[in-house]
Design a protein around this motif. Sequence first.
Motif, PDB file in Angstrom:
ATOM      1  N   ASP A   1       0.850  -1.187   0.000  1.00 15.93           N
ATOM      2  CA  ASP A   1       0.000   0.000   0.000  1.00 15.93           C
ATOM      3  C   ASP A   1       0.884   1.236   0.000  1.00 15.93           C
ATOM      4  O   ASP A   1       2.001   1.206   0.518  1.00 15.93           O
ATOM      5  CB  ASP A   1      -0.944   0.020   1.206  1.00 15.93           C
ATOM      6  N   LEU A   2       0.366   2.315  -0.567  1.00 16.10           N
ATOM      7  CA  LEU A   2       1.126   3.552  -0.686  1.00 16.10           C
ATOM      8  C   LEU A   2       1.037   4.423   0.564  1.00 16.10           C
ATOM      9  O   LEU A   2       1.937   5.226   0.837  1.00 16.10           O
ATOM     10  CB  LEU A   2       0.624   4.344  -1.904  1.00 16.10           C
ATOM     11  N   LEU A   3      -0.028   4.257   1.344  1.00 17.98           N
ATOM     12  CA  LEU A   3      -0.275   5.163   2.470  1.00 17.98           C
ATOM     13  C   LEU A   3       0.407   4.689   3.749  1.00 17.98           C
ATOM     14  O   LEU A   3       0.258   3.537   4.152  1.00 17.98           O
ATOM     15  CB  LEU A   3      -1.780   5.289   2.720  1.00 17.98           C
ATOM     16  N   ASP A   4       1.106   5.609   4.391  1.00 21.75           N
ATOM     17  CA  ASP A   4       1.722   5.299   5.689  1.00 21.75           C
ATOM     18  C   ASP A   4       0.669   4.867   6.695  1.00 21.75           C
ATOM     19  O   ASP A   4       0.892   3.937   7.487  1.00 21.75           O
ATOM     20  CB  ASP A   4       2.472   6.527   6.227  1.00 21.75           C
ATOM     21  N   SER A   5      -0.482   5.558   6.685  1.00 21.29           N
ATOM     22  CA  SER A   5      -1.527   5.245   7.662  1.00 21.29           C
ATOM     23  C   SER A   5      -2.022   3.817   7.496  1.00 21.29           C
ATOM     24  O   SER A   5      -2.298   3.122   8.485  1.00 21.29           O
ATOM     25  CB  SER A   5      -2.701   6.221   7.525  1.00 21.29           C
ATOM     26  N   ALA A   6      -2.126   3.344   6.254  1.00 22.82           N
ATOM     27  CA  ALA A   6      -2.584   1.973   6.004  1.00 22.82           C
ATOM     28  C   ALA A   6      -1.573   0.963   6.522  1.00 22.82           C
ATOM     29  O   ALA A   6      -1.931  -0.001   7.206  1.00 22.82           O
ATOM     30  CB  ALA A   6      -2.829   1.766   4.512  1.00 22.82           C
ATOM     31  N   ILE A   7      -0.302   1.186   6.221  1.00 20.20           N
ATOM     32  CA  ILE A   7       0.742   0.252   6.645  1.00 20.20           C
ATOM     33  C   ILE A   7       0.839   0.212   8.163  1.00 20.20           C
ATOM     34  O   ILE A   7       0.940  -0.874   8.772  1.00 20.20           O
ATOM     35  CB  ILE A   7       2.093   0.648   6.029  1.00 20.20           C
ATOM     36  N   GLU A   8       0.792   1.366   8.800  1.00 20.19           N
ATOM     37  CA  GLU A   8       0.890   1.419  10.269  1.00 20.19           C
ATOM     38  C   GLU A   8      -0.280   0.694  10.919  1.00 20.19           C
ATOM     39  O   GLU A   8      -0.097  -0.101  11.854  1.00 20.19           O
ATOM     40  CB  GLU A   8       0.947   2.880  10.729  1.00 20.19           C
ATOM     41  N   LYS A   9      -1.496   0.965  10.438  1.00 18.05           N
ATOM     42  CA  LYS A   9      -2.680   0.307  11.005  1.00 18.05           C
ATOM     43  C   LYS A   9      -2.664  -1.194  10.739  1.00 18.05           C
ATOM     44  O   LYS A   9      -3.033  -1.992  11.605  1.00 18.05           O
ATOM     45  CB  LYS A   9      -3.957   0.927  10.425  1.00 18.05           C
ATOM     46  N   LEU A  10      -2.221  -1.588   9.547  1.00 22.56           N
ATOM     47  CA  LEU A  10      -2.174  -3.003   9.223  1.00 22.56           C
ATOM     48  C   LEU A  10      -1.186  -3.738  10.112  1.00 22.56           C
ATOM     49  O   LEU A  10      -1.470  -4.850  10.580  1.00 22.56           O
ATOM     50  CB  LEU A  10      -1.807  -3.201   7.749  1.00 22.56           C
ATOM     51  N   ASN A  11      -0.047  -3.142  10.363  1.00 19.68           N
ATOM     52  CA  ASN A  11       0.918  -3.765  11.271  1.00 19.68           C
ATOM     53  C   ASN A  11       0.320  -3.956  12.666  1.00 19.68           C
ATOM     54  O   ASN A  11       0.516  -4.994  13.308  1.00 19.68           O
ATOM     55  CB  ASN A  11       2.190  -2.920  11.361  1.00 19.68           C
ATOM     56  N   THR A  12      -0.435  -2.957  13.117  1.00 17.34           N
ATOM     57  CA  THR A  12      -1.074  -3.043  14.433  1.00 17.34           C
ATOM     58  C   THR A  12      -2.164  -4.107  14.451  1.00 17.34           C
ATOM     59  O   THR A  12      -2.223  -4.957  15.346  1.00 17.34           O
ATOM     60  CB  THR A  12      -1.678  -1.680  14.827  1.00 17.34           C
ATOM     61  N   TYR A  13      -3.036  -4.080  13.430  1.00 13.15           N
ATOM     62  CA  TYR A  13      -4.130  -5.050  13.375  1.00 13.15           C
ATOM     63  C   TYR A  13      -3.627  -6.480  13.209  1.00 13.15           C
ATOM     64  O   TYR A  13      -4.194  -7.416  13.771  1.00 13.15           O
ATOM     65  CB  TYR A  13      -5.078  -4.710  12.220  1.00 13.15           C
ATOM     66  N   SER A  14      -2.567  -6.671  12.427  1.00 12.41           N
ATOM     67  CA  SER A  14      -2.071  -8.028  12.207  1.00 12.41           C
ATOM     68  C   SER A  14      -1.579  -8.651  13.513  1.00 12.41           C
ATOM     69  O   SER A  14      -1.764  -9.851  13.745  1.00 12.41           O
ATOM     70  CB  SER A  14      -0.959  -8.027  11.156  1.00 12.41           C
ATOM     71  N   LYS A  15      -0.999  -7.838  14.366  1.00 13.61           N
ATOM     72  CA  LYS A  15      -0.588  -8.340  15.683  1.00 13.61           C
ATOM     73  C   LYS A  15      -1.821  -8.591  16.563  1.00 13.61           C
ATOM     74  O   LYS A  15      -1.893  -9.605  17.268  1.00 13.61           O
ATOM     75  CB  LYS A  15       0.349  -7.339  16.353  1.00 13.61           C
ATOM     76  N   GLU A  16      -2.771  -7.675  16.501  1.00 17.80           N
ATOM     77  CA  GLU A  16      -3.991  -7.804  17.308  1.00 17.80           C
ATOM     78  C   GLU A  16      -4.749  -9.079  16.970  1.00 17.80           C
ATOM     79  O   GLU A  16      -5.306  -9.737  17.862  1.00 17.80           O
ATOM     80  CB  GLU A  16      -4.881  -6.583  17.065  1.00 17.80           C
ATOM     81  N   PHE A  17      -4.756  -9.454  15.689  1.00 13.18           N
ATOM     82  CA  PHE A  17      -5.491 -10.637  15.254  1.00 13.18           C
ATOM     83  C   PHE A  17      -4.614 -11.887  15.173  1.00 13.18           C
ATOM     84  O   PHE A  17      -5.047 -12.920  14.667  1.00 13.18           O
ATOM     85  CB  PHE A  17      -6.166 -10.371  13.906  1.00 13.18           C
ATOM     86  N   GLY A  18      -3.390 -11.786  15.674  1.00 11.14           N
ATOM     87  CA  GLY A  18      -2.530 -12.959  15.793  1.00 11.14           C
ATOM     88  C   GLY A  18      -1.935 -13.468  14.495  1.00 11.14           C
ATOM     89  O   GLY A  18      -1.584 -14.645  14.396  1.00 11.14           O
ATOM     90  N   VAL A  19      -1.793 -12.574  13.499  1.00  7.94           N
ATOM     91  CA  VAL A  19      -1.219 -13.006  12.215  1.00  7.94           C
ATOM     92  C   VAL A  19      -0.013 -12.151  11.820  1.00  7.94           C
ATOM     93  O   VAL A  19       0.347 -12.057  10.647  1.00  7.94           O
ATOM     94  CB  VAL A  19      -2.280 -12.978  11.087  1.00  7.94           C
ATOM     95  N   GLY A  20       0.608 -11.550  12.800  1.00  6.59           N
ATOM     96  CA  GLY A  20       1.765 -10.708  12.525  1.00  6.59           C
ATOM     97  C   GLY A  20       2.914 -11.460  11.874  1.00  6.59           C
ATOM     98  O   GLY A  20       3.707 -10.877  11.131  1.00  6.59           O
ATOM     99  N   ASP A  21       2.983 -12.759  12.155  1.00  6.12           N
ATOM    100  CA  ASP A  21       4.061 -13.568  11.564  1.00  6.12           C
ATOM    101  C   ASP A  21       3.719 -14.046  10.154  1.00  6.12           C
ATOM    102  O   ASP A  21       4.577 -14.605   9.467  1.00  6.12           O
ATOM    103  CB  ASP A  21       4.364 -14.770  12.457  1.00  6.12           C
ATOM    104  N   VAL A  22       2.477 -13.836   9.726  1.00  5.86           N
ATOM    105  CA  VAL A  22       2.032 -14.284   8.401  1.00  5.86           C
ATOM    106  C   VAL A  22       2.063 -13.138   7.399  1.00  5.86           C
ATOM    107  O   VAL A  22       2.323 -13.340   6.210  1.00  5.86           O
ATOM    108  CB  VAL A  22       0.598 -14.867   8.479  1.00  5.86           C
ATOM    109  N   ILE A  23       1.830 -11.928   7.883  1.00  4.97           N
ATOM    110  CA  ILE A  23       1.705 -10.757   7.012  1.00  4.97           C
ATOM    111  C   ILE A  23       3.020  -9.991   6.924  1.00  4.97           C
ATOM    112  O   ILE A  23       3.660  -9.706   7.929  1.00  4.97           O
ATOM    113  CB  ILE A  23       0.578  -9.842   7.518  1.00  4.97           C
ATOM    114  N   ARG A  24       3.380  -9.651   5.693  1.00  2.00           N
ATOM    115  CA  ARG A  24       4.541  -8.790   5.436  1.00  2.00           C
ATOM    116  C   ARG A  24       4.050  -7.534   4.741  1.00  2.00           C
ATOM    117  O   ARG A  24       3.381  -7.616   3.700  1.00  2.00           O
ATOM    118  CB  ARG A  24       5.558  -9.513   4.551  1.00  2.00           C
ATOM    119  N   THR A  25       4.325  -6.368   5.302  1.00  2.00           N
ATOM    120  CA  THR A  25       3.849  -5.115   4.732  1.00  2.00           C
ATOM    121  C   THR A  25       4.959  -4.415   3.951  1.00  2.00           C
ATOM    122  O   THR A  25       6.120  -4.410   4.365  1.00  2.00           O
ATOM    123  CB  THR A  25       3.328  -4.171   5.826  1.00  2.00           C
TER     124      THR A  25
END
Length: 236
Positions: free
Chosen positions: A82-106
């Motif tokens: 994604d191009l937006l900093d806000s999207a990447i930052e929120k996605l990193n936070t949500y991926s940890k919150e939903f327990g998939v931080g180790d699956v998602i690469r931003t």
Amino acid sequence: MNKLEFIRDEEKMYHDFCYDNYKLFEEGSWLYKPVKTVMDLLPSLGNIEKPSVLDLGSGVGRNSIPIAEKIKGSGGKVVCVDLLDSAIEKLNTYSKEFGVGDVIRTIKADIGNYPIPKNTYDLIVAVSSLEHVATEADFEKILHRMAEGTNPQGINCIIVNSEVEEIDLKTNQKLDALMEINMPTKQMITKLQTIYKGWEVIKHIVKPLEYEITRNEKPILLKTNAITYVVRKEAN
């Protein structure tokens, strides 16, 4: 400021506002739930060892987080661009919150310029993102890269807007649509069919949509023909 810069500034303000004021998977906005067409494809990943998924224009994870939850147990990965900093930052936070931080690469990048290695992904998703590349030439290039970057029997899931109109609901005045690529529906379908010639068409529909958005605190009616195009690459 040129037209492209203006459109992208306006889109950034709109998305930043949504991401700050609406929580993922909570009622009140389009972030409430993932796209059904995308979710319907997840069983196709079930028999693949370590499935690899690319989400172009991932936003805060509306689709990529449910995908990651599905493939987590199989050692798969979801690359989110994604191009937006806000999207990447929120996605990193949500991926940890939903327990998939180790699956998602931003990855923060303009999808119009993002390189996709050949024969890499089992599923490539682009939901309401391809129309935001800078030029029509970039639109064709990213489609070619998506096609080349898909493994044999892999799937590309595209949902793209065409013939977009914006109307000021207070004045009923038709405005310039703030969309980088705004093609006639038939023209866009022809491009998709040409680039994906020989692929199995799983789903192809055109759905007229209209909904209210807010730009600069003004209510705007957005009308579009949303094209859904889901195709499977031929086997070797």
